[in-house]
Design a protein around this motif. Structure first.
Motif, PDB file in Angstrom:
ATOM      1  N   GLN A  90      19.730  49.977 -41.804  1.00  0.00           N
ATOM      2  CA  GLN A  90      20.348  50.895 -42.755  1.00  0.00           C
ATOM      3  C   GLN A  90      19.285  51.809 -43.375  1.00  0.00           C
ATOM      4  O   GLN A  90      18.087  51.570 -43.234  1.00  0.00           O
ATOM      5  CB  GLN A  90      21.072  50.120 -43.850  1.00  0.00           C
ATOM      6  N   MET A  91      19.765  52.843 -44.066  1.00  0.00           N
ATOM      7  CA  MET A  91      18.851  53.837 -44.628  1.00  0.00           C
ATOM      8  C   MET A  91      19.165  54.092 -46.101  1.00  0.00           C
ATOM      9  O   MET A  91      20.331  54.137 -46.499  1.00  0.00           O
ATOM     10  CB  MET A  91      18.955  55.142 -43.832  1.00  0.00           C
ATOM     11  N   ILE A  92      18.113  54.235 -46.902  1.00  0.00           N
ATOM     12  CA  ILE A  92      18.237  54.688 -48.285  1.00  0.00           C
ATOM     13  C   ILE A  92      17.728  56.124 -48.301  1.00  0.00           C
ATOM     14  O   ILE A  92      16.593  56.395 -47.900  1.00  0.00           O
ATOM     15  CB  ILE A  92      17.405  53.821 -49.251  1.00  0.00           C
ATOM     16  N   PHE A  93      18.559  57.048 -48.774  1.00  0.00           N
ATOM     17  CA  PHE A  93      18.219  58.458 -48.682  1.00  0.00           C
ATOM     18  C   PHE A  93      17.456  58.953 -49.909  1.00  0.00           C
ATOM     19  O   PHE A  93      17.487  58.339 -50.979  1.00  0.00           O
ATOM     20  CB  PHE A  93      19.491  59.287 -48.478  1.00  0.00           C
ATOM     21  N   SER A 166      25.066  46.512 -48.053  1.00  0.00           N
ATOM     22  CA  SER A 166      26.442  46.029 -47.941  1.00  0.00           C
ATOM     23  C   SER A 166      26.736  45.292 -46.637  1.00  0.00           C
ATOM     24  O   SER A 166      27.598  44.427 -46.593  1.00  0.00           O
ATOM     25  CB  SER A 166      27.427  47.189 -48.115  1.00  0.00           C
ATOM     26  N   LEU A 167      26.029  45.628 -45.560  1.00  0.00           N
ATOM     27  CA  LEU A 167      26.285  45.003 -44.259  1.00  0.00           C
ATOM     28  C   LEU A 167      25.249  43.929 -43.904  1.00  0.00           C
ATOM     29  O   LEU A 167      25.145  43.509 -42.757  1.00  0.00           O
ATOM     30  CB  LEU A 167      26.322  46.071 -43.161  1.00  0.00           C
ATOM     31  N   ASN A 168      24.466  43.514 -44.907  1.00  0.00           N
ATOM     32  CA  ASN A 168      23.428  42.491 -44.713  1.00  0.00           C
ATOM     33  C   ASN A 168      22.446  42.862 -43.600  1.00  0.00           C
ATOM     34  O   ASN A 168      22.248  42.105 -42.637  1.00  0.00           O
ATOM     35  CB  ASN A 168      24.051  41.129 -44.415  1.00  0.00           C
ATOM     36  N   PRO A 169      21.795  44.032 -43.710  1.00  0.00           N
ATOM     37  CA  PRO A 169      20.848  44.439 -42.661  1.00  0.00           C
ATOM     38  C   PRO A 169      19.557  43.629 -42.718  1.00  0.00           C
ATOM     39  O   PRO A 169      19.267  42.968 -43.721  1.00  0.00           O
ATOM     40  CB  PRO A 169      20.570  45.908 -43.010  1.00  0.00           C
ATOM     41  N   SER A 170      18.798  43.707 -41.632  1.00  0.00           N
ATOM     42  CA  SER A 170      17.472  43.088 -41.596  1.00  0.00           C
ATOM     43  C   SER A 170      16.379  44.118 -41.852  1.00  0.00           C
ATOM     44  O   SER A 170      15.309  43.787 -42.355  1.00  0.00           O
ATOM     45  CB  SER A 170      17.236  42.442 -40.226  1.00  0.00           C
ATOM     46  N   PHE A 171      16.666  45.382 -41.480  1.00  0.00           N
ATOM     47  CA  PHE A 171      15.652  46.441 -41.526  1.00  0.00           C
ATOM     48  C   PHE A 171      16.207  47.628 -42.306  1.00  0.00           C
ATOM     49  O   PHE A 171      17.329  48.083 -42.050  1.00  0.00           O
ATOM     50  CB  PHE A 171      15.299  46.868 -40.100  1.00  0.00           C
ATOM     51  N   ILE A 172      15.421  48.123 -43.262  1.00  0.00           N
ATOM     52  CA  ILE A 172      15.846  49.272 -44.067  1.00  0.00           C
ATOM     53  C   ILE A 172      14.784  50.354 -44.014  1.00  0.00           C
ATOM     54  O   ILE A 172      13.597  50.084 -44.223  1.00  0.00           O
ATOM     55  CB  ILE A 172      16.118  48.868 -45.523  1.00  0.00           C
ATOM     56  N   ILE A 173      15.220  51.573 -43.713  1.00  0.00           N
ATOM     57  CA  ILE A 173      14.349  52.744 -43.780  1.00  0.00           C
ATOM     58  C   ILE A 173      14.585  53.403 -45.130  1.00  0.00           C
ATOM     59  O   ILE A 173      15.695  53.882 -45.406  1.00  0.00           O
ATOM     60  CB  ILE A 173      14.634  53.724 -42.626  1.00  0.00           C
ATOM     61  N   ALA A 174      13.586  53.401 -45.977  1.00  0.00           N
ATOM     62  CA  ALA A 174      13.679  54.021 -47.298  1.00  0.00           C
ATOM     63  C   ALA A 174      12.995  55.385 -47.224  1.00  0.00           C
ATOM     64  O   ALA A 174      11.769  55.468 -47.188  1.00  0.00           O
ATOM     65  CB  ALA A 174      13.014  53.133 -48.348  1.00  0.00           C
ATOM     66  N   ASP A 175      13.800  56.439 -47.154  1.00  0.00           N
ATOM     67  CA  ASP A 175      13.276  57.801 -46.954  1.00  0.00           C
ATOM     68  C   ASP A 175      13.016  58.477 -48.294  1.00  0.00           C
ATOM     69  O   ASP A 175      13.914  59.064 -48.892  1.00  0.00           O
ATOM     70  CB  ASP A 175      14.283  58.620 -46.127  1.00  0.00           C
ATOM     71  N   GLU A 176      11.799  58.353 -48.788  1.00  0.00           N
ATOM     72  CA  GLU A 176      11.388  58.904 -50.075  1.00  0.00           C
ATOM     73  C   GLU A 176      12.403  58.556 -51.169  1.00  0.00           C
ATOM     74  O   GLU A 176      12.938  59.443 -51.842  1.00  0.00           O
ATOM     75  CB  GLU A 176      11.190  60.425 -49.972  1.00  0.00           C
ATOM     76  N   PRO A 177      12.686  57.274 -51.370  1.00  0.00           N
ATOM     77  CA  PRO A 177      13.762  56.870 -52.281  1.00  0.00           C
ATOM     78  C   PRO A 177      13.472  57.099 -53.755  1.00  0.00           C
ATOM     79  O   PRO A 177      14.372  56.965 -54.583  1.00  0.00           O
ATOM     80  CB  PRO A 177      13.907  55.375 -51.981  1.00  0.00           C
ATOM     81  N   ILE A 178      12.218  57.428 -54.099  1.00  0.00           N
ATOM     82  CA  ILE A 178      11.881  57.596 -55.519  1.00  0.00           C
ATOM     83  C   ILE A 178      11.419  59.001 -55.869  1.00  0.00           C
ATOM     84  O   ILE A 178      11.175  59.305 -57.030  1.00  0.00           O
ATOM     85  CB  ILE A 178      10.787  56.581 -55.949  1.00  0.00           C
ATOM     86  N   SER A 179      11.307  59.887 -54.884  1.00  0.00           N
ATOM     87  CA  SER A 179      10.716  61.207 -55.135  1.00  0.00           C
ATOM     88  C   SER A 179      11.568  62.083 -56.053  1.00  0.00           C
ATOM     89  O   SER A 179      11.059  62.970 -56.727  1.00  0.00           O
ATOM     90  CB  SER A 179      10.463  61.936 -53.812  1.00  0.00           C
ATOM     91  N   ALA A 180      12.898  61.837 -56.103  1.00  0.00           N
ATOM     92  CA  ALA A 180      13.785  62.651 -56.942  1.00  0.00           C
ATOM     93  C   ALA A 180      13.991  62.038 -58.326  1.00  0.00           C
ATOM     94  O   ALA A 180      14.764  62.558 -59.124  1.00  0.00           O
ATOM     95  CB  ALA A 180      15.135  62.832 -56.246  1.00  0.00           C
ATOM     96  N   LEU A 181      13.287  60.934 -58.612  1.00  0.00           N
ATOM     97  CA  LEU A 181      13.487  60.218 -59.870  1.00  0.00           C
ATOM     98  C   LEU A 181      12.350  60.478 -60.853  1.00  0.00           C
ATOM     99  O   LEU A 181      11.232  60.812 -60.468  1.00  0.00           O
ATOM    100  CB  LEU A 181      13.573  58.707 -59.597  1.00  0.00           C
TER     101      LEU A 181
END
Length: 301
Positions: A90-93, A166-181
């Motif tokens: 899954q991915m965090i945008f 939500s789908l219980n992934p094993s691998f997550i790609i976090a694509d600059e998840p904090i740059s807009a915060l």
């Protein structure tokens, strides 16, 4: 030694025309081990976000191979295999404002994957699962009925994280998840990601341009420049013993918390150097790789 969860070999992603290609990602290779966080860092436009999107199949790659648990994910054709892969990764945008549908409640955003994969059809079970996910990211179950505009930026990103989980992934790609915060919120989100990783045995590819934050969350760091990985190694090693001139330049730009030290901090400019046919990733120290030609590597050591 942990097992290789992801193996990327000669990943190439070109855009534009055949006669005038834009080389966003230019033949990079790296592995990600189960349970670790690999930080992918570089300036805007270096190809790091394109790398993440290519791995997760948002783009059809130009060339190369991406193996997830030993299976070439870009050769996955059947609907069943694609769904299985989508549950695993899954991915965090980057943008918590643009990545949430303003017409959907937080509960609807989080549970969208349930409908796609036919999960939690019982209303009570579904409601409890949404509540559990909200609470796992530091929100309340009452937030399930609120819309995106009713949340702060940090809260929206937490909803994005809950959706990724939500789908219980094993691998997550976090694509600059904090740059807009805001800076005050960034550390909270990073600490949340670390907590969730420990609780759920997650593996992260953490993409960012802030080397100090990447060092804090990552086990290893890959430094990217103009579509190439120019340095790769343990986080502490990269931070305290950079070898490639571009990595040194990036580190020299990291602000220091002490005003006196910050006043005398010397910024190291980087001037691009062309490479010849001998350019590759050289293992200059154990598990520490630097990209360059034979003569460049010799001059940097």
């Amino acid at each position: 030694m942990a097992e290789k969860l992801l193996q990327v070999t000669n990943l190439t992603q070109y855009f534009g025309t055949k006669n005038n290609p834009i080389k966003a990602v230019d033949g990079i290779s790296f592995d990600v081990y189960e349970g670790e966080t690999l930080g992918l860092v570089g300036e805007s436009g270096c190809g790091k976000s394109t790398t993440g999107r290519s791995i997760i199949r948002l783009y059809d790659i130009t060339d190369g191979e991406v193996l997830y648990k030993g299976k070439n994910i870009h050769e996955t054709k059947s609907r069943k295999e694609v769904r299985e892969f989508n549950r695993e990764m899954q991915m965090i945008f980057q943008d918590p404002y643009a990545s949430l549908n303003p017409r959907m409640t937080a509960g609807e955003v989080i549970s969208e994957g349930f409908d796609i994969h036919g999960l939690y059809k019982d209303k009570r079970e579904r409601k409890e699962r949404i509540a559990e996910l909200l609470e796992s990211v530091g929100l309340n179950r009452e937030h399930a009925n609120r819309y995106a505009h009713e949340f702060s930026g940090g809260q929206r990103q937490r909803i994005g994280i809950a959706r990724a989980l939500s789908l219980n992934p094993s691998f997550i790609i976090a694509d600059e998840p904090i740059s807009a915060l805001d800076v005050s919120i960034q550390a909270q989100v990073v600490n949340l990601l670390k907590k969730l990783q420990k609780e759920r045995n997650l593996t992260y590819l953490f993409i960012a341009h802030d080397l100090s934050m990447v060092k804090y969350i990552s086990d290893r760091i890959a430094v990217m420049y103009r579509g190439k990985i120019v340095e790769l190694g343990e986080a502490e090693e990269i931070y305290h013993n950079p070898i490639h001139p571009y990595t040194k330049s990036l580190l020299s730009a990291v602000p220091l918390p002490d005003p006196l030290s910050e006043r005398i901090r010397q910024r190291i400019p980087y001037r691009h150097e062309e490479t010849d046919h001998t350019a590759k990733l050289h293992e200059v120290l154990p598990a520490h790789f630097v990209y360059g030609s034979d003569s460049q590597i010799k001059s940097w050591l």
